[in-house]
Design a protein around this motif. Sequence first.
Motif, mmCIF file in Angstrom:
data_model
loop_
_atom_site.group_PDB
_atom_site.id
_atom_site.type_symbol
_atom_site.label_atom_id
_atom_site.label_comp_id
_atom_site.label_asym_id
_atom_site.label_seq_id
_atom_site.Cartn_x
_atom_site.Cartn_y
_atom_site.Cartn_z
ATOM 1 N N ASP A 1 0.854 -1.187 0.000
ATOM 2 C CA ASP A 1 0.000 0.000 0.000
ATOM 3 C C ASP A 1 0.890 1.237 0.000
ATOM 4 O O ASP A 1 1.634 1.487 0.954
ATOM 5 C CB ASP A 1 -0.892 -0.007 1.243
ATOM 6 N N SER B 1 -0.507 4.380 -0.802
ATOM 7 C CA SER B 1 -1.489 5.449 -0.982
ATOM 8 C C SER B 1 -0.912 6.785 -0.525
ATOM 9 O O SER B 1 -0.043 6.837 0.370
ATOM 10 C CB SER B 1 -2.759 5.128 -0.188
ATOM 11 N N ARG C 1 -4.841 9.446 -3.583
ATOM 12 C CA ARG C 1 -4.623 8.362 -4.537
ATOM 13 C C ARG C 1 -4.435 7.074 -3.769
ATOM 14 O O ARG C 1 -3.381 6.828 -3.181
ATOM 15 C CB ARG C 1 -3.423 8.639 -5.422
ATOM 16 N N GLY D 1 -3.543 3.467 -3.555
ATOM 17 C CA GLY D 1 -2.697 2.590 -4.359
ATOM 18 C C GLY D 1 -2.419 1.297 -3.617
ATOM 19 O O GLY D 1 -1.683 1.291 -2.629
ATOM 20 N N ARG E 1 -5.054 -1.857 -7.536
ATOM 21 C CA ARG E 1 -6.094 -0.834 -7.570
ATOM 22 C C ARG E 1 -5.454 0.532 -7.362
ATOM 23 O O ARG E 1 -4.713 0.740 -6.403
ATOM 24 C CB ARG E 1 -7.157 -1.080 -6.496
ATOM 25 N N PHE E 2 -5.773 1.451 -8.255
ATOM 26 C CA PHE E 2 -5.277 2.817 -8.140
ATOM 27 C C PHE E 2 -6.471 3.743 -8.351
ATOM 28 O O PHE E 2 -7.080 3.758 -9.424
ATOM 29 C CB PHE E 2 -4.180 3.077 -9.167
#
Length: 459
Positions: free
Chosen positions: A123, A125, A150, A152, A180-181
């Motif tokens: 992760d 993000s 975002r 991520g 997943r983004f």
Amino acid sequence: EAYKQGIVQFRTNSGGIQSLTPAEARLVDPSGIGISPAMLTLLKAYPVGNDAQAGGDRGLNFSGFRFNAPLTRNDRAYVAKMDFNLDKQAKHTLMLRGTLADNARDQVLAQFPGQDAAAKNLDNSKGLSARYTAVLSSNLVNVFTFGYTRLGIAQSGNGNPSLAFGGLSNLENFTRGFGRFIPTSNFINDTTWTKGKHSVQFGINFRVIQNDRTSYANSFPSYSFSRNTLRGLGADLTDSVTGYIRQRSGSSSLALSEALQVTNAYGNLYGVVNQFSGTYNFGIDGKAVPLGLPISRGFAAREYDFYVQDTWKVRRDLTVTYGLRYSNTTPPWEVNGVQVVPTVPLETYFAERVGGSALGIPGFALPNAKITYAPGGPVNKGPGWFGRDNNNFAPRLNVAWAPEFKGTAGKLFGKGSVIRAGASMLYDRYGSDMIVNFDQSGSPGLASSVTQLRNTDFS
């Protein structure tokens, strides 16, 4: 351990335990083939069981195995924040903040000792935000906020077709990888104007959402042996075993007391595969995506909120807050045009069937006998998955009363008690879970799930 050598043990109605050798396994095989050498090699890769009672037949052929699987987790977060006064009177201020995640963890633990974690989750993000506050006058303040987040996340997984056998845990875990983004930009403006007993607020909240997903969830087929889907539930095998042990023992009443476990044991040793499932995915051009490749989709949506409200100080002990919010959200769409919609609305399709049933008309004779799809969404200049709702007006009202009772009521409520009542209308946005389902299960019209055509048996 005897089972790994091809020896199958089982209980009978006489109360005893009997066994069949690898040579006898061929004699009782309805196909006359016998034990698969590849399956013996596979079985020998399993560790020695340490919990016989956890096995399906309480340790005759199957045993449980318990161990402490290691879990590694490393979570880090970095945050930076700065505040600025843009003028000497501090009427104009600016705040900047940034966050970054750096997380890693074992998401699915090792299947057996000595193996790595079956899936690791990463992760990274991040988020950025800025807030500009302007005191425009003694009774007028404006706050503008910009936010960017975002999400991520990426997860590793197994890149092989899955293979499973009855009564056995898989040697390797078949968790699939994904990424997943989700970048989201948020624009917010709030203005507060105070006049006498009124404090009026109005503003906007706009969100630009992108949801990019790459998944291997439907990229590989699955193969397995299951007694539950055998034709006759494996009766051809158990009848063969029963006949053989009766002949060998000379007892015509001898029978298996745990036929299920015998079916599982020999189904594994013979290497029988009687179940198959797979999802075939297609591009917007109608071409099949080869098995083993990830399915990549990008979804987007736009959300717009407007509001106005007034907080009215009616008197010292009574405050009324009322307002109106308007929301308008676009249906999500696939940004690459990999989107299809039914050519006939589903409500029409089902309504025809209800009417046809009432009139005795079979489904194939109805005007829309089949569900057909066509390219949809703004990229294809077609309709969306559902219509846009432009009527989301949401009023709200709240009353706060701070009574100053005396006597018994004063003792009961004390000082500073507030009695509140309120009501509001809210609108939920739809579509986020839908695209997650499309990502995990395949979009209708662009994915076909298939299974074995018919049930088979050992014969």
